[in-house]
Design a protein around this motif. Structure first.
Motif, PDB file in Angstrom:
ATOM      1  N   VAL A  35       0.833  -1.203   0.000  1.00  0.00           N
ATOM      2  CA  VAL A  35       0.000   0.000   0.000  1.00  0.00           C
ATOM      3  C   VAL A  35       0.868   1.254   0.000  1.00  0.00           C
ATOM      4  O   VAL A  35       0.542   2.244  -0.659  1.00  0.00           O
ATOM      5  N   LEU A  36       1.992   1.219   0.708  1.00  0.00           N
ATOM      6  CA  LEU A  36       2.902   2.368   0.716  1.00  0.00           C
ATOM      7  C   LEU A  36       3.417   2.683  -0.688  1.00  0.00           C
ATOM      8  O   LEU A  36       3.757   3.822  -0.977  1.00  0.00           O
ATOM      9  N   GLY A  37       3.459   1.695  -1.542  1.00  0.00           N
ATOM     10  CA  GLY A  37       3.868   1.917  -2.926  1.00  0.00           C
ATOM     11  C   GLY A  37       2.778   2.577  -3.767  1.00  0.00           C
ATOM     12  O   GLY A  37       3.058   3.078  -4.851  1.00  0.00           O
ATOM     13  N   LEU A  38       1.557   2.581  -3.264  1.00  0.00           N
ATOM     14  CA  LEU A  38       0.432   3.126  -4.024  1.00  0.00           C
ATOM     15  C   LEU A  38      -0.100   4.444  -3.473  1.00  0.00           C
ATOM     16  O   LEU A  38      -0.704   5.212  -4.214  1.00  0.00           O
ATOM     17  N   VAL A  39       0.091   4.674  -2.198  1.00  0.00           N
ATOM     18  CA  VAL A  39      -0.521   5.819  -1.519  1.00  0.00           C
ATOM     19  C   VAL A  39       0.561   6.668  -0.858  1.00  0.00           C
ATOM     20  O   VAL A  39       1.400   6.131  -0.146  1.00  0.00           O
ATOM     21  N   PRO A  40       0.522   7.985  -1.083  1.00  0.00           N
ATOM     22  CA  PRO A  40       1.505   8.843  -0.420  1.00  0.00           C
ATOM     23  C   PRO A  40       1.193   8.963   1.071  1.00  0.00           C
ATOM     24  O   PRO A  40       0.031   8.887   1.458  1.00  0.00           O
ATOM     25  N   LYS A  41       2.180   9.112   1.864  1.00  0.00           N
ATOM     26  CA  LYS A  41       2.108   9.317   3.311  1.00  0.00           C
ATOM     27  C   LYS A  41       1.731   8.032   4.045  1.00  0.00           C
ATOM     28  O   LYS A  41       0.751   7.375   3.743  1.00  0.00           O
ATOM     29  N   ARG A  42       2.540   7.728   5.027  1.00  0.00           N
ATOM     30  CA  ARG A  42       2.347   6.515   5.803  1.00  0.00           C
ATOM     31  C   ARG A  42       0.982   6.487   6.493  1.00  0.00           C
ATOM     32  O   ARG A  42       0.322   5.452   6.534  1.00  0.00           O
ATOM     33  N   ALA A  43       0.561   7.618   7.051  1.00  0.00           N
ATOM     34  CA  ALA A  43      -0.727   7.646   7.751  1.00  0.00           C
ATOM     35  C   ALA A  43      -1.865   7.270   6.804  1.00  0.00           C
ATOM     36  O   ALA A  43      -2.769   6.518   7.178  1.00  0.00           O
ATOM     37  N   ASN A  44      -1.812   7.770   5.573  1.00  0.00           N
ATOM     38  CA  ASN A  44      -2.832   7.408   4.582  1.00  0.00           C
ATOM     39  C   ASN A  44      -2.756   5.929   4.240  1.00  0.00           C
ATOM     40  O   ASN A  44      -3.776   5.254   4.096  1.00  0.00           O
ATOM     41  N   ALA A  45      -1.537   5.425   4.084  1.00  0.00           N
ATOM     42  CA  ALA A  45      -1.360   4.006   3.767  1.00  0.00           C
ATOM     43  C   ALA A  45      -1.905   3.134   4.893  1.00  0.00           C
ATOM     44  O   ALA A  45      -2.535   2.100   4.641  1.00  0.00           O
ATOM     45  N   GLU A  46      -1.685   3.545   6.126  1.00  0.00           N
ATOM     46  CA  GLU A  46      -2.215   2.780   7.259  1.00  0.00           C
ATOM     47  C   GLU A  46      -3.740   2.806   7.265  1.00  0.00           C
ATOM     48  O   GLU A  46      -4.375   1.802   7.584  1.00  0.00           O
ATOM     49  N   ASP A  47      -4.335   3.961   6.911  1.00  0.00           N
ATOM     50  CA  ASP A  47      -5.797   4.042   6.805  1.00  0.00           C
ATOM     51  C   ASP A  47      -6.313   3.099   5.722  1.00  0.00           C
ATOM     52  O   ASP A  47      -7.297   2.385   5.921  1.00  0.00           O
ATOM     53  N   VAL A  48      -5.643   3.100   4.571  1.00  0.00           N
ATOM     54  CA  VAL A  48      -6.043   2.211   3.475  1.00  0.00           C
ATOM     55  C   VAL A  48      -5.900   0.754   3.899  1.00  0.00           C
ATOM     56  O   VAL A  48      -6.774  -0.077   3.611  1.00  0.00           O
ATOM     57  N   LEU A  49      -4.833   0.439   4.600  1.00  0.00           N
ATOM     58  CA  LEU A  49      -4.639  -0.931   5.070  1.00  0.00           C
ATOM     59  C   LEU A  49      -5.783  -1.347   5.997  1.00  0.00           C
ATOM     60  O   LEU A  49      -6.311  -2.462   5.877  1.00  0.00           O
ATOM     61  N   GLN A  50      -6.196  -0.460   6.888  1.00  0.00           N
ATOM     62  CA  GLN A  50      -7.305  -0.795   7.781  1.00  0.00           C
ATOM     63  C   GLN A  50      -8.599  -1.006   7.001  1.00  0.00           C
ATOM     64  O   GLN A  50      -9.373  -1.915   7.298  1.00  0.00           O
ATOM     65  N   ARG A  51      -8.819  -0.168   5.995  1.00  0.00           N
ATOM     66  CA  ARG A  51     -10.006  -0.345   5.145  1.00  0.00           C
ATOM     67  C   ARG A  51      -9.946  -1.689   4.432  1.00  0.00           C
ATOM     68  O   ARG A  51     -10.956  -2.405   4.337  1.00  0.00           O
ATOM     69  N   ALA A  52      -8.772  -2.022   3.928  1.00  0.00           N
ATOM     70  CA  ALA A  52      -8.599  -3.311   3.237  1.00  0.00           C
ATOM     71  C   ALA A  52      -8.836  -4.467   4.214  1.00  0.00           C
ATOM     72  O   ALA A  52      -9.471  -5.466   3.855  1.00  0.00           O
ATOM     73  N   ASN A  53      -8.345  -4.325   5.442  1.00  0.00           N
ATOM     74  CA  ASN A  53      -8.558  -5.372   6.452  1.00  0.00           C
ATOM     75  C   ASN A  53     -10.034  -5.597   6.707  1.00  0.00           C
ATOM     76  O   ASN A  53     -10.491  -6.737   6.837  1.00  0.00           O
ATOM     77  N   VAL A  54     -10.814  -4.513   6.758  1.00  0.00           N
ATOM     78  CA  VAL A  54     -12.253  -4.629   6.981  1.00  0.00           C
ATOM     79  C   VAL A  54     -12.904  -5.381   5.816  1.00  0.00           C
ATOM     80  O   VAL A  54     -13.717  -6.284   6.016  1.00  0.00           O
ATOM     81  N   VAL A  55     -12.526  -5.017   4.592  1.00  0.00           N
ATOM     82  CA  VAL A  55     -13.079  -5.690   3.411  1.00  0.00           C
ATOM     83  C   VAL A  55     -12.673  -7.160   3.408  1.00  0.00           C
ATOM     84  O   VAL A  55     -13.495  -8.047   3.147  1.00  0.00           O
ATOM     85  N   LEU A  56     -11.410  -7.423   3.697  1.00  0.00           N
ATOM     86  CA  LEU A  56     -10.944  -8.814   3.741  1.00  0.00           C
ATOM     87  C   LEU A  56     -11.731  -9.619   4.774  1.00  0.00           C
ATOM     88  O   LEU A  56     -12.126 -10.761   4.515  1.00  0.00           O
ATOM     89  N   TRP A  57     -11.976  -9.023   5.928  1.00  0.00           N
ATOM     90  CA  TRP A  57     -12.731  -9.713   6.973  1.00  0.00           C
ATOM     91  C   TRP A  57     -14.160  -9.994   6.504  1.00  0.00           C
ATOM     92  O   TRP A  57     -14.666 -11.097   6.669  1.00  0.00           O
ATOM     93  N   ARG A  58     -14.787  -8.979   5.901  1.00  0.00           N
ATOM     94  CA  ARG A  58     -16.165  -9.163   5.422  1.00  0.00           C
ATOM     95  C   ARG A  58     -16.248 -10.249   4.357  1.00  0.00           C
ATOM     96  O   ARG A  58     -17.238 -10.955   4.257  1.00  0.00           O
TER      97      ARG A  58
END
Length: 185
Positions: A35-58
């Motif tokens: 995700v860090l390779g796709l999204v600028p700023k670590r904080a944004n990448a961490e937010d995207v990762l959490q969103r992805a985790n939610v989708v993966l869980w669902r």
């Protein structure tokens, strides 16, 4: 590649949700790197990762045991990164087209998780060797996502001078990491 953990509750039957949590936890570091390779700023990448985790869980019921969890998770993370950037009005930040992002995901999927951990450890050690002031510059730029102008103003230096310093620091870090990992030049 690490094998999935099979957790068996006291009743003797494997709990698929626990297996899934183990797989998801095991892949967090490599997913964040992707995700860090796709999204600028670590904080944004961490937010995207959490969103992805939610989708993966669902969608955990959609995952087929015996297939590549990494590839599936990277695909979800790629779509979440794209959605995030579009929401932010920053789709131009997504430099990769779908084919390039898929190639990046495939390449990262092939990297053993311990190799990523060793590289991260080497980076931490090399940052410490740079000294506090130089390490702060790297963290401000690449982890906090601050721009050259803002960092230069904070430090009371010219933007051009900062760019030269950052280039030298990146070269020094690359050499240090290569040396610590024992990679021939």
């Amino acid at each position: 590649m690490a094998q999935p953990l099979h957790i068996v509750p006291s009743g003797g039957e494997a709990d698929p949700s626990e297996d899934f949590v183990a797989l998801l936890t095991q892949h967090q570091q490599v997913l964040l790197a992707f995700v860090l390779g796709l999204v600028p700023k670590r904080a944004n990448a961490e937010d995207v990762l959490q969103r992805a985790n939610v989708v993966l869980w669902r969608k955990r019921g959609d995952f087929q045991a015996g297939t590549s969890f990494r590839s599936w998770a990277f695909s979800v993370a790629r779509w979440e990164a794209r959605a995030f950037l579009q929401e932010q009005g920053r789709a131009s930040w997504l430099v990769f087209d779908d084919e390039a992002a898929a190639l990046l995901a495939d390449r990262l999927a092939a990297v053993p998780a311990p190799a990523l951990g060793a590289r991260a450890d080497a980076l931490r050690k090399c940052l410490a060797e740079l000294g506090e002031e130089h390490a702060r510059l790297i963290v401000d730029r690449y982890q906090s996502g601050l721009g050259f102008r803002e960092i230069a103003q904070r430090g009371g230096r010219s933007e051009a001078g900062l760019r030269v310093t950052m280039h030298r620091l990146k070269v020094a870090l690359r050499r240090c990491i290569t040396k610590k990992l024992g990679i021939p030049r």
